[in-house]
Design a protein around this motif. Structure first.
Motif, mmCIF file in Angstrom:
data_model
loop_
_atom_site.group_PDB
_atom_site.id
_atom_site.type_symbol
_atom_site.label_atom_id
_atom_site.label_comp_id
_atom_site.label_asym_id
_atom_site.label_seq_id
_atom_site.Cartn_x
_atom_site.Cartn_y
_atom_site.Cartn_z
ATOM 1 N N PRO A 90 0.816 -1.233 0.000
ATOM 2 C CA PRO A 90 0.000 0.000 0.000
ATOM 3 C C PRO A 90 0.844 1.277 0.000
ATOM 4 N N PHE A 91 1.863 1.329 0.853
ATOM 5 C CA PHE A 91 2.664 2.547 0.947
ATOM 6 C C PHE A 91 3.567 2.726 -0.271
ATOM 7 N N LEU A 92 4.070 1.623 -0.833
ATOM 8 C CA LEU A 92 4.866 1.738 -2.053
ATOM 9 C C LEU A 92 4.009 2.265 -3.200
ATOM 10 N N THR A 93 2.794 1.773 -3.318
ATOM 11 C CA THR A 93 1.901 2.243 -4.378
ATOM 12 C C THR A 93 1.598 3.729 -4.221
ATOM 13 N N ILE A 94 1.311 4.149 -3.000
ATOM 14 C CA ILE A 94 1.043 5.573 -2.753
ATOM 15 C C ILE A 94 2.249 6.421 -3.116
ATOM 16 N N ILE A 387 16.412 -5.043 5.240
ATOM 17 C CA ILE A 387 15.899 -4.158 4.203
ATOM 18 C C ILE A 387 16.709 -2.869 4.103
ATOM 19 N N ARG A 388 17.494 -2.560 5.130
ATOM 20 C CA ARG A 388 18.355 -1.378 5.059
ATOM 21 C C ARG A 388 19.444 -1.523 4.007
ATOM 22 N N LEU A 389 19.701 -2.744 3.563
ATOM 23 C CA LEU A 389 20.671 -2.931 2.489
ATOM 24 C C LEU A 389 20.227 -2.257 1.202
ATOM 25 N N LEU A 390 18.926 -1.981 1.076
ATOM 26 C CA LEU A 390 18.452 -1.236 -0.089
ATOM 27 C C LEU A 390 19.000 0.187 -0.100
ATOM 28 N N LEU A 391 19.389 0.702 1.058
ATOM 29 C CA LEU A 391 19.944 2.052 1.176
ATOM 30 C C LEU A 391 21.464 2.066 1.182
ATOM 31 N N LEU A 392 22.086 0.912 1.374
ATOM 32 C CA LEU A 392 23.538 0.877 1.540
ATOM 33 C C LEU A 392 24.308 1.387 0.323
ATOM 34 N N PRO A 393 23.927 1.071 -0.931
ATOM 35 C CA PRO A 393 24.664 1.632 -2.069
ATOM 36 C C PRO A 393 24.662 3.159 -2.074
ATOM 37 N N MET A 394 23.549 3.760 -1.682
ATOM 38 C CA MET A 394 23.495 5.220 -1.585
ATOM 39 C C MET A 394 24.468 5.731 -0.533
ATOM 40 N N MET A 395 24.586 5.011 0.575
ATOM 41 C CA MET A 395 25.508 5.420 1.640
ATOM 42 C C MET A 395 26.959 5.311 1.171
ATOM 43 N N VAL A 396 27.272 4.253 0.419
ATOM 44 C CA VAL A 396 28.620 4.118 -0.144
ATOM 45 C C VAL A 396 28.893 5.254 -1.119
ATOM 46 N N ASN A 397 27.913 5.569 -1.942
ATOM 47 C CA ASN A 397 28.029 6.670 -2.893
ATOM 48 C C ASN A 397 28.292 7.994 -2.169
ATOM 49 N N ALA A 418 17.963 10.716 -1.348
ATOM 50 C CA ALA A 418 17.701 9.678 -0.359
ATOM 51 C C ALA A 418 16.533 9.980 0.566
ATOM 52 N N GLY A 419 16.058 11.219 0.603
ATOM 53 C CA GLY A 419 15.045 11.588 1.589
ATOM 54 C C GLY A 419 13.773 10.761 1.513
ATOM 55 N N PHE A 420 13.155 10.670 0.338
ATOM 56 C CA PHE A 420 11.897 9.953 0.184
ATOM 57 C C PHE A 420 12.079 8.437 0.322
ATOM 58 N N PRO A 421 13.125 7.823 -0.287
ATOM 59 C CA PRO A 421 13.327 6.383 -0.070
ATOM 60 C C PRO A 421 13.579 6.018 1.397
ATOM 61 N N ILE A 422 14.331 6.863 2.119
ATOM 62 C CA ILE A 422 14.559 6.593 3.544
ATOM 63 C C ILE A 422 13.244 6.637 4.304
ATOM 64 N N LEU A 423 12.404 7.615 3.984
ATOM 65 C CA LEU A 423 11.099 7.717 4.646
ATOM 66 C C LEU A 423 10.267 6.467 4.389
ATOM 67 N N LEU A 424 10.288 5.957 3.163
ATOM 68 C CA LEU A 424 9.524 4.757 2.838
ATOM 69 C C LEU A 424 10.042 3.550 3.618
ATOM 70 N N ILE A 425 11.368 3.396 3.686
ATOM 71 C CA ILE A 425 11.957 2.267 4.421
ATOM 72 C C ILE A 425 11.563 2.337 5.889
ATOM 73 N N CYS A 426 11.567 3.539 6.462
ATOM 74 C CA CYS A 426 11.190 3.695 7.871
ATOM 75 C C CYS A 426 9.727 3.326 8.106
ATOM 76 N N ILE A 427 8.879 3.531 7.101
ATOM 77 C CA ILE A 427 7.455 3.230 7.253
ATOM 78 C C ILE A 427 7.169 1.749 7.096
ATOM 79 N N ILE A 428 7.823 1.085 6.140
ATOM 80 C CA ILE A 428 7.440 -0.293 5.795
ATOM 81 C C ILE A 428 8.245 -1.345 6.538
ATOM 82 N N HIS A 429 9.144 -0.955 7.422
ATOM 83 C CA HIS A 429 9.984 -1.957 8.078
ATOM 84 C C HIS A 429 9.392 -2.377 9.424
ATOM 85 N N LYS A 430 9.850 -3.518 9.884
ATOM 86 C CA LYS A 430 9.609 -3.925 11.264
ATOM 87 C C LYS A 430 10.897 -4.531 11.808
ATOM 88 N N LYS A 431 11.164 -4.273 13.072
ATOM 89 C CA LYS A 431 12.423 -4.702 13.682
ATOM 90 C C LYS A 431 12.283 -6.072 14.328
#
Length: 462
Positions: A90-94, A387-397, A418-431
């Motif tokens: 749902p959140f990815l579609t939005i 799922i944070r590995l989806l952000l790791l290439p950006m961090m290396v960059n 990175a702002g919007f993708p980070i926000l999405l990861i924070c919303i759709i994750h669970k620890k």
């Protein structure tokens, strides 16, 4: 090393940045624009910068180990961010719909795609900051240009379940589609880095989540990347017509007309040797009148993402210091018609010189070392299913961006890319928190102990 290891990336690109680029400047006799008064001999100033950079690299090696040191409490537990399946789709579609809608509205604002391209290419040629037609749209770009990377993240999560989606032909096709989307969502704006960094990020997502990328494939990709940067330079200089002329005419003739050359790409886009050496020369002259900024460029950079409606009178950016150091104090006057304004990128060491002079340059590498060390620790400690590995290439960059860019570029990179993708990861994750088997009940929260399974490889098909 791991192909996307930040230490290895900085080592590879740094070999060109610190060693090859200065030598190539001398060999090719290629320098910044001729309207500057150059030093009588460039070599001593390249040498002085080499000394400062050498001391900085030594400090970088030391500070990198501090950034790579884990906190004490992290040795007793392992945290994994997994996908919350109820929220993911749902959140990815939005997010995708919102991004696509804003991008279409952006094209409509400029009167269509071709008018947008004309505005972008004319802006890239302008030296007057007040004539930039995209001012005030940074917040919109944060969302509107995130569509390709959000789509790539969604594909990676979905493709983990199906082996046929992780074959090499399919992934090559996905990267091609990703490149096309990236051009439509921001690439037409004339920023090579905007597209190149996105490709790096997309390839990293595939590497960490779907299929390990080999060194041979990386080499083939680099060949394509260099050719793409070369052709894209003609687009940045003249739009679609610039690319057409470059393909129709002799390459040397096209380079002479546009000023876009292989040498300029290797030395200007992937190096800062001549710019930093020139700044050092201007500051160290006997009759130098330059006055240090004392942190003004860093303060001005913090306001870059604040809309003009909220902060109409923003402090002058680094263009003021750059113009003053290159042309003399008081030469910065953007309001005067036809007045030249410096628009250079000075890099980590160059911006420190603008603010505090040459002596503190080695200390600036502490920041680079801490960032690289921290990203390295994430690479080592994050689980392969995190799922944070989806952000790791950006961090290396970002590690390389810190080295070659200025503070305003760093902030723009983080917020815009990175702002919007980070926000999405924070919303759709669970620890999920794992504790080792020898953890006592008193040490675990709420007397709950989780035994960590061994998770070290890419997900396997059932």
């Amino acid at each position: 090393m791991e192909i996307f290891d930040p230490v290895g990336i900085i080592g590879l690109l740094g070999f060109h940045f610190f060693f090859l680029a200065p030598l190539l400047h001398i060999r090719w006799d290629a320098w910044i624009e001729p309207w500057y008064t150059p030093p009588p001999d460039w070599r001593p100033w390249l040498g002085y910068m080499a000394i400062l950079n050498f001391m900085g690299l030594c400090i970088y090696r030391l500070s990198r180990s501090f950034g790579n040191t884990p906190a004490k409490h992290q040795s007793k537990r392992k945290i994994i961010w997994t996908v919350n399946q109820k929220r993911f789709l749902p959140f990815l579609t939005i997010a995708l719909l919102l991004s696509a809608t804003l991008q279409v509205l952006t094209y409509q604002k400029f009167g269509g795609v071709m008018s947008y391209i004309n505005a972008a290419t004319s802006t890239s040629l302008s030296t007057d900051p007040d004539s930039i037609q995209f001012q005030g749209m940074g917040v919109i770009f944060i969302v509107s240009e995130s569509f390709p990377i959000l789509a790539m993240m969604g594909f990676a999560v979905f493709a983990q379940k199906y082996k046929r989606l992780r074959t090499l032909p399919v992934l090559i096709g996905v990267l091609i589609v990703f490149l096309v989307l990236q051009m439509f969502f921001g690439g037409l704006r004339g920023s090579r880095s905007n597209t190149i960094w996105a490709l790096f990020w997309g390839l990293g997502i595939i590497h960490f989540w779907l299929r390990s990328v080999t060194k041979k494939e990386i080499t083939c990709g680099l060949v394509f990347l260099m050719f793409f940067m070369y052709i894209y330079g003609f687009y940045k200089g003249g739009g679609i017509e610039g690319v057409q002329k470059a393909l129709q005419e002799d390459s040397s003739a096209a380079e002479e007309k546009s000023g876009r050359t292989w040498k300029g790409m290797l030395l200007g886009d992937l190096g800062r040797s001549d710019v930093q050496a020139f700044v050092l020369y201007r500051m160290m002259r006997a009759n130098s009148d330059y006055q240090y900024a004392w942190g003004r460029t860093y303060f001005a950079a913090t306001t870059i993402m604040i809309p003009g409606a909220i902060l109409p009178n923003k402090p002058p950016n680094k263009s003021m210091e750059g113009t003053n150091v290159m042309s003399g104090m008081g030469s910065y006057n953007p309001q005067e018609p036809g007045k030249w304004v410096a628009s250079k990128v000075y890099g980590l060491a160059g911006e420190v010189m603008l603010n505090f002079g040459p002596l503190p340059v080695p200390l600036a590498f502490i920041v680079l070392g801490l960032i690289v060390g921290r990203v390295k620790r994430c690479l080592v400690t994050w689980d392969s299913t995190d799922i944070r590995l989806l952000l790791l290439p950006m961090m290396v960059n970002f590690c390389f961006v810190v080295l070659v860019s200025d503070f305003d570029n760093d902030i723009f990179f983080l917020f815009k890319n990175a702002g919007f993708p980070i926000l999405l990861i924070c919303i759709i994750h669970k620890k999920i928190v794992f504790y080792p088997p020898n953890t006592s009940l008193q040490e675990s929260p709420k007397n709950q102990v989780f035994f960590a399974p061994t998770i070290s490889e890419k997900p396997k098909d059932s």
